[in-house]
Structure formats: C-alpha cells, structure tokens
Design an enzyme around this catalytic site. Structure first.
Site, mmCIF file in Angstrom:
data_model
loop_
_atom_site.group_PDB
_atom_site.id
_atom_site.type_symbol
_atom_site.label_atom_id
_atom_site.label_comp_id
_atom_site.label_asym_id
_atom_site.label_seq_id
_atom_site.Cartn_x
_atom_site.Cartn_y
_atom_site.Cartn_z
ATOM 1 N N VAL A 74 0.837 -1.204 0.000
ATOM 2 C CA VAL A 74 0.000 0.000 0.000
ATOM 3 C C VAL A 74 0.870 1.251 0.000
ATOM 4 O O VAL A 74 0.614 2.212 -0.735
ATOM 5 C CB VAL A 74 -0.972 -0.003 1.196
ATOM 6 C CG1 VAL A 74 -1.776 1.295 1.236
ATOM 7 C CG2 VAL A 74 -1.917 -1.196 1.112
ATOM 8 N N CYS A 75 1.923 1.245 0.815
ATOM 9 C CA CYS A 75 2.832 2.400 0.867
ATOM 10 C C CYS A 75 3.473 2.668 -0.487
ATOM 11 O O CYS A 75 3.652 3.826 -0.886
ATOM 12 C CB CYS A 75 3.929 2.152 1.897
ATOM 13 S SG CYS A 75 3.341 1.907 3.573
ATOM 14 N N THR A 76 3.822 1.600 -1.184
ATOM 15 C CA THR A 76 4.439 1.759 -2.500
ATOM 16 C C THR A 76 3.511 2.512 -3.447
ATOM 17 O O THR A 76 3.936 3.412 -4.174
ATOM 18 C CB THR A 76 4.819 0.380 -3.069
ATOM 19 O OG1 THR A 76 5.771 -0.230 -2.190
ATOM 20 C CG2 THR A 76 5.409 0.494 -4.465
#
Length: 215
Positions: free
Chosen positions: A44-46
């Site tokens: 998700v952070c990516t």
C-alpha cells in the site's frame, strides 16, 4: 505528545533519502504535508508514494512541500525508491525521512501501540507557513489514503485562510461556498462578495468562490 489543530508543529532534524532534513528550513514559507508509512517494501505504501510523486505539480501549484516518513533506514529507503519508481512508473521526487530511532514518530505520535508497537500508522499532518497544524488524519495500515481528498482539503484551507467563508460537504475547488455565520454586516458582505449570495436559511448563505468574484 498529541498534536491538535492550531498547535505548533514540532521542529526536528533527521536523515532522509535526500540527506539531513531540518524540518522548518525544508518547509520555508511553504505549506507542508508530513505523512508516515508503516514500513518500506509494503504494497500500500508503495502505491501511495507513487501517487504522491505523480502529483508533484498539483502540490507545487498550491505551494506545498511533501515529506514522507518510514521507520526504516536510508539504505532501505534507497532500495525501496527503486521499486517505487519501477512498479509505479514514476520518479520519487521528495524526501523520505529515515526514522529508525523513532524520533519523529514519537514527536508526532505516529506509533499507536494498539495497532503496532513499532511501525507507524498512516498519519497525515498538513502544516501552514506559520508552522501551525491545520489538519490531522490517521488511517489504519490496511487502508491507503485518498490523495485527491488531501488536495481538496488543502484547497479549502487556503481559500478559507483569506476569506470569511467555509466549504460545504463534498466541496471542490471553484464551487460555491458558505459565508461564515459570524459575518453579519451587510456592507462588509457586499464588499467581500460583490456577486451577491443566496440565503437558504439565515445561517446558510451560499456565494460564489470569492477568489472568482470581482467588485
């Protein structure tokens, strides 16, 4: 510490993917978005950092500088940025703080023990040029943030900073706004809003975006 709206955002120095960051110097006279990520090499952070990079021009035209944070170190950030660039078809164009000592995470209360004792949740702080906290958002690690909503809120904050208006629910830049109830002097209202207004109720008065109005 718990930061509330209107509090002064704490200053700090910390290493990042682009060298040492002195937060206040980095912001200068700009607005700022400081946002945390649970860890490097997480899916998700990516996607979130890829979205942020693609929105560089949108942040720039609002005079906003962005600064990400993860509790991993600089070397890890460097490898992760390569993955972000490759998988999200972009180039990361902002610093990612390396907060392995949790200094900034603790300063901004980004670690919530009921969620995770060591990783940060998805915290967002919007900070104005006077270094005041104007918005706080906290998402769980499993939910990616809506960056269009973040831009919408910044548009609202910047508009209402200079005009005696508030923005309705679901408001988008350029749409009608609400005249604040505290403004009752009709002479001042006419001066501020030469296009006039529509009173749905005495407390609910709609007017055109004041940045588009001319006397």
């Amino acid at each position: 510490m718990t930061l509330r709206l209107g509090d002064t955002a704490p200053d700090f120095e910390q290493q990042s993917s682009e060298g040492k960051i002195h937060f206040y110097d980095y912001l200068g006279d700009s607005w700022g978005v400081l946002f945390s990520h649970p860890a490097d090499f997480t899916p998700v952070c990516t996607t979130e950092l890829g979205l942020t990079a693609k929105l560089k021009d949108e942040f720039a035209k609002r005079n906003v500088k962005v600064l990400a944070l993860s509790v991993d170190d600089v070397d890890s950030h460097g490898r992760w940025i390569e993955d972000i660039n490759d998988t999200q078809d972009t180039r990361v164009n902002f610093p990612i703080l390396a907060d392995s000592d949790r200094k900034v995470s603790e300063l901004y209360d980004m670690i919530h023990p009921n969620a995770d004792n060591s990783a940060t949740v998805r915290s967002v702080f919007v900070i104005d040029p006077s270094k005041k906290v104007r918005l706080t958002l906290t998402y769980p690690a499993s939910t990616g943030r809506n960056f269009n909503e973040l831009l919408r809120v910044i548009d609202s904050l910047q508009l209402t900073e200079h005009h005696k208006v508030a923005t309705p629910g679901n408001w988008q830049q350029g749409e009608d706004v609400v005249i604040v109830p505290a403004l009752q002097d009709e002479e001042e209202i006419n001066r501020r809003f030469p296009s006039g207004y529509r009173a749905v109720r005495p407390y609910l008065r709609l007017t055109e975006d004041p940045s588009k109005q001319t006397a």
